[in-house]
Design an enzyme around this catalytic site. Structure first.
Site, mmCIF file in Angstrom:
data_model
loop_
_atom_site.group_PDB
_atom_site.id
_atom_site.type_symbol
_atom_site.label_atom_id
_atom_site.label_comp_id
_atom_site.label_asym_id
_atom_site.label_seq_id
_atom_site.Cartn_x
_atom_site.Cartn_y
_atom_site.Cartn_z
ATOM 1 N N SER A 291 5.303 -9.032 2.481
ATOM 2 C CA SER A 291 5.989 -7.970 1.683
ATOM 3 C C SER A 291 5.156 -7.115 0.682
ATOM 4 O O SER A 291 4.963 -5.961 0.993
ATOM 5 C CB SER A 291 7.063 -8.562 0.621
ATOM 6 O OG SER A 291 7.692 -7.879 0.146
ATOM 7 N N GLU A 292 4.265 -7.819 -0.100
ATOM 8 C CA GLU A 292 3.739 -7.024 -1.246
ATOM 9 C C GLU A 292 2.543 -6.171 -1.034
ATOM 10 O O GLU A 292 2.219 -5.308 -1.683
ATOM 11 C CB GLU A 292 3.672 -8.018 -2.403
ATOM 12 C CG GLU A 292 5.122 -8.488 -2.863
ATOM 13 C CD GLU A 292 5.066 -9.617 -3.906
ATOM 14 O OE1 GLU A 292 5.266 -9.491 -4.892
ATOM 15 O OE2 GLU A 292 4.918 -10.593 -3.391
ATOM 16 N N VAL A 293 2.019 -6.273 0.167
ATOM 17 C CA VAL A 293 0.655 -5.659 0.504
ATOM 18 C C VAL A 293 1.253 -4.047 0.580
ATOM 19 O O VAL A 293 0.440 -3.135 0.738
ATOM 20 C CB VAL A 293 0.320 -6.154 2.067
ATOM 21 C CG1 VAL A 293 1.091 -5.960 3.015
ATOM 22 C CG2 VAL A 293 -1.043 -5.699 2.181
#
Ligand code: FES
Ligand code: FES
Length: 950
Positions: free
Chosen positions: A869-871
């Protein structure tokens, strides 16, 4: 109230109804009829969530008053478009093409697209996009691309070019569904409008009182008195609730378990006692029979407040002589030192090139389309039961128990179907408020905030101010980094300490920097409070470093792409925190990005004009998968009919943890020969499911997968007979063998907490890596920036579910572009809704969003995976900011890059000047503080005091 009888043709049949034509809207009426597939979001006509078809036209139900609807009008809601056993092609396509993430917007989009396809069954992509822009259809989870794909696929079915079967998912012939677009189980209910979200559940809850909040109307002040006498006389009012009604400590709790903490973690009041620290503090609750009555009475609660000067950001609250805001701790309530390699002062002097700058990242609102909604009641066992949007079921219990005065084991939290969160629902204030309300009234209660209340009450991404300095040698190799950063966590310390710690990890992460000296602090102000937001902490860190990288590349005379390729991690390089990695994919990532970069530069050169300047920017991005020593549990149970149920609390905020749980269970149990439909799910209820931990830190895929594989292994071992076949349920029972097994993922042995004196260590089990390219066009007459394209190359390991991966990817890229260009919550008077806070509508988001992957197997990951998700939201915003500089020479030091700032920079350049950053005073002298902390190290054996207070 004057009521009228009306007959409307709704979904093909005439329905008689009674309404208040002056007050009721079309959305009110259809929802009262039980047609709650029509959702309500902003309630002011901005988001299209409430779209219905009125006499053949797309109509926003929330702003269409009944007085403007003629008797006999034809209305079609989502329920009239298709049913689970007879789907419309649009509904099927939305499921198959990943247009359903949280699904809160799906009914509105489907209804809107139905009218489009009725009028034109062969639209172009641009026509579909223009239609949704015209009809105000907004989505926060998909980047819009899968929605457009779905409409075009449905159009093919409608034209007879494809069949319904052509747009249905099929299990591959090898039976492997890991890594495919397996549709999420919840999608069917969402596209047919049958999924009840919180407000729908509240409407249908028998005997529920409606709760309205009383807000202070000031950003800072002392509460002198509350007069409820007039409000109590209002119709329908059952009770006005103040802090005096709270049975517990009236505080939420967030661990500040750091030796650097100057706050005990209990600084956030549930209901205001005397101090008001932000306009979203809640002073009182009104419980009444209807929502309208509760809101009317809330307006009659009279507050006497001594208003105090408000500190709008931490430059004010950290200034010399600033007043202490919170009675219990100083404004700067924690500072972490980072020391890697040699003292940087000498190295800076001896480096060939050095650049310096100061940078600001704003508070960013999550801008979900479903405003916060909570239901609470005491169940037949005396358990306080809370239905909400939480991303951390068990942690929420821990955070509110003492505050509301109920033991942990007498609280049950259930996650409702959630119209997205992106992190804000890690904050527990509204859950605590609703527990207080149900305990104080003795009745079930429901509350749905208006959008402006939601903006003020729920947390935001922290703001940030930084000064930084970066050096390299003549070959472009980085030699040293110095920076000081203060995160503005708003009014309270809640979620502050992970932010401060993250500030030591993400500024410069992805690049090898041998020597670093830095300070990362957290401070409070009177604007907002902090909540997690996808890629929590890291975007402001990338703001600092990706600026410095571009500036240093220019000074060293090296192309910014090549400069990053030289310095991005190579085999054996260590991070800021001094640890090595399980994989080093950057050389391959840059190899894949290089032709895209060269083509983009070529395009920009050929198509840029003096009026409309085109530029290309690059930024790296990364994030951890799990944030620290991490324990998660998942249970699998063999059922009498041979199916298997997966019990977990991998909260589904729209990212599709139901699909992940199903796919992992199916793949792990392949030896049993089950079909996907034989995997059942029981999720997100602390009364029924084990603690899988929060949906945060891109951890759910990784830890749920690991724990599921462990549980599957245990179950299959128990089922296995000596001849290698498996026992049936009946045989298990006959042999006295348990049928339910708990799987565990524990990363304690593969992580190493940061040393608080140096911030060296390895706190995360895994990471995701990426590089982003943006191409922008700057209108030099207005300063307006348009994002033309964003491309990502990322390494998340093998992808578990393509639809979830792309949903996270496109939406993260969309949020990042919004963060770079528009989105903010800096002024509570102004940033009250979607449009005025910079929401990205489809016209703001390019159709050219694209993702390429490098796949490196993670040794500890389930099937080699990491998170995904956070990439997509840590660093991409800086590719946009760097592209603006590349286009027109304006460097935006203080985000967002609104047209006025870009234009001001262009005007300066026209006068022959260069826009310069302003250096910030951040409350201390960096070197004095660093030297002092080195000479007086914290005692590592000191126990945190978190649980000893209040
Ligand atoms: Fe109706 Fe937003 S437009 S809820
Ligand atoms: Fe569109 Fe969540 S799927 S708002």
């Amino acid at each position: 109230m004057a009521l009228s009888k009306m007959i409307l043709n709704i979904n093909g049949v005439d329905r008689m109804l009674i309404c208040d034509k002056e007050k009721d809207t079309l959305a009110d009426v259809v929802r009262r009829l039980g047609l709650t597939g029509t959702k309500v979001g902003c309630k002011v006509g901005q988001c299209g969530i409430c779209s219905v078809i009125l006499n053949g036209e797309v109509t926003r139900g929330c702003i269409k008053k009944m007085k403007n609807i003629s008797e006999g009008s034809m209305i079609v809601t989502i329920e009239g478009i298709g049913t689970p056993t007879s789907l419309h092609p649009l509904q099927q396509a939305f499921i198959t093409y990943g247009a359903v993430q949280c699904g809160f917007c799906s009914p509105g989009f489907i209804v809107s697209a139905k009218v489009l396809l009725d009028q034109n069954n062969n639209p172009t992509r641009q026509e579909v996009r223009a239609w949704f822009q015209k009809n105000h259809n907004a989505c926060r989870c998909t980047g819009y691309k899968p929605i457009v794909d779905s409409v075009l696929a449905a159009a093919k079915v409608i034209r007879g070019e494809w069949t319904m079967e052509d747009i249905q998912y099929k299990v591959p012939t090898d039976g492997k569904i890991y890594g495919t677009g397996y549709p999420r189980p919840a999608a069917l209910a969402k596209v047919t409008g049958l999924c009840d979200y919180g407000d729908d559940i509240g409407m249908k809850m028998p005997g529920a009182l409606h709760i309205a909040v009383v807000l202070p109307g000031v950003d800072h002040g002392n509460l002198i008195s509350i007069d409820t006498s007039e409000a109590e006389k209002m119709p329908g009012v059952e009770k006005i609730i103040t802090y005096k009604d709270v049975q517990g400590t009236n505080r939420t709790m967030f661990p500040c378990s750091s030796p650097h903490s100057r706050c005990d973690g209990f600084d956030h009041y549930i209901l205001v006692e005397n101090k008001i620290l932000r306009c979203g503090d809640v002073v009182a609750l009104v419980a009444a029979r209807t929502r309208e009555e509760a809101r009317a009475a809330a307006k009659k609660v009279e507050l006497k407040i001594e208003e105090l000067p408000a500190y709008k950001n931490i430059l004010d609250s950290c200034a010399e002589g600033a007043m202490q805001l919170h009675p219990e701790h100083p404004n700067i309530y924690g500072t972490f030192p980072l020391r890697k390699g040699e003292d940087t002062r000498k190295i800076m002097e001896n480096s060939d090139f050095v650049v310096e700058g100061s940078f600001h990242s704003q508070h960013e609102p999550h801008l979900v389309l479903e405003p916060d909604t909570v239901q609470a009641y005491v169940d037949e066992q005396g358990v306080v039961t809370i239905h909400c949007k939480t991303l951390a079921l068990y942690m929420s219990i821990m955070m509110i128990a003492r505050g509301i005065g109920v033991p942990n084991d007498k609280i049950r939290i259930i996650e409702n179907p959630t119209g997205a969160s992106f992190g804000y629902s890690g904050g527990v204030l509204t859950y605590a408020l609703m527990a207080v309300a149900t305990l104080a009234t003795g009745k079930p209660c429901t509350m749905t905030l208006s959008y402006d209340e939601h903006q003020h009450i729920t947390g935001k991404r922290q703001g940030c101010f930084s000064n930084g300095k970066l050096a390299c040698d003549k070959n472009g190799k980085l030699t040293a980094l110095e920076y000081e950063t203060v995160f503005d966590t708003g009014a309270y310390a809640e979620f502050g300490f992970p932010v401060a710690e993250g500030g030591t990890r993400y500024t410069g992460m992805t690049y090898y920097i041998p020597n670093i000296r830095a300070l990362s602090s957290v401070a409070i102000s009177n604007v907002a409070m902090t909540a997690p937001y996808r890629a929590a902490t890291s975007p402001p860190c990338f703001t600092v470093f990706e600026h410095l990288m571009d500036m240093l590349a220019e000074k060293a005379g090296i192309d910014p792409f090549e400069f990053r390729a030289i310095n991005s991690y190579h085999e054996g390089d260590t991070t800021n925190s001094g640890h090595t990695l399980s994989v080093y994919p950057y050389p391959q990532i840059y190899e894949k990005m290089r032709p895209v970069y060269e083509a983009a530069i070529d395009y920009a050169k050929k198509n840029s004009t003096p009026l409309m300047k085109i530029g290309v920017g690059i930024s790296n991005s990364c994030y951890n998968t799990t944030g620290g020593p991490d324990h998660a549990e998942v249970a699998l149970e063999l059922n009498p009919d041979g199916t298997v149920t997966n019990f977990n609390t991998a909260e589904d905020q729209g990212q599709g943890t139901d699909a992940h749980a199903l796919v992992f269970t199916y793949e792990a149990l392949r030896p049993l020969g089950l079909k996907p439909e034989q995997i059942k799910l029981c999720m997100n209820d602390t009364g029924l499911c084990p603690n899988t931990g929060p949906a945060a830190g891109s951890r759910t895929h990784y830890v749920t997968g690991r724990a599921t594989l462990d549980a599957a292994d245990k179950l299959m071992k128990a089922m296995k007979k000596e001849d290698g076949t498996f026992r049936t349920y009946d045989e298990m029972v006959a042999d006295g063998i348990p049928t339910k097994y708990l799987g565990v993922s524990d990363t304690t042995s593969i992580t190493k907490p940061l040393d608080p004196n140096t911030c060296q260590g390895n706190p995360s089990a895994e990471y995701m890596w990426g590089t982003f390219l943006s191409m922008v066009e700057v209108d030099t007459t207005t300063g307006k920036t348009k994002l033309l394209k964003m491309h990502a190359v990322v390494d998340c390991g093998p992808i578990g579910n393509i639809l979830s991966f792309e949903g996270q990817g496109y939406s993260g890229m969309m949020h990042s572009a919004g963060y770079a260009l528009r989105e903010q919550y800096s002024d509570p008077q102004k940033h009250t809704g979607l449009a005025n806070s910079g929401f990205s509508f489809i016209g703001d988001v390019p159709d050219e969003l694209s993702i390429d992957t490098v796949v490196s197997m993670r040794p500890t990951g389930p099937f080699g995976s990491s998170g995904c998700s956070e990439v997509f939201q840590a660093g991409p915003h800086m590719s946009v900011i760097n592209a603006i500089y590349n286009a027109c020479g304006v460097r935006i030091y203080e985000l967002p890059a609104t047209p006025d700032k870009v234009k001001a920079g262009l005007d300066l350049i026209a006068q022959g000047k260069t826009p310069q950053p302003r250096k910030y005073y951040l409350g201390y002298d960096m070197w004095e503080k660093l030297d002092d902390m080195e000479q007086n190290p914290v005692n590592l054996t000191k126990k945190p005091t978190v649980f000893d207070h209040h």
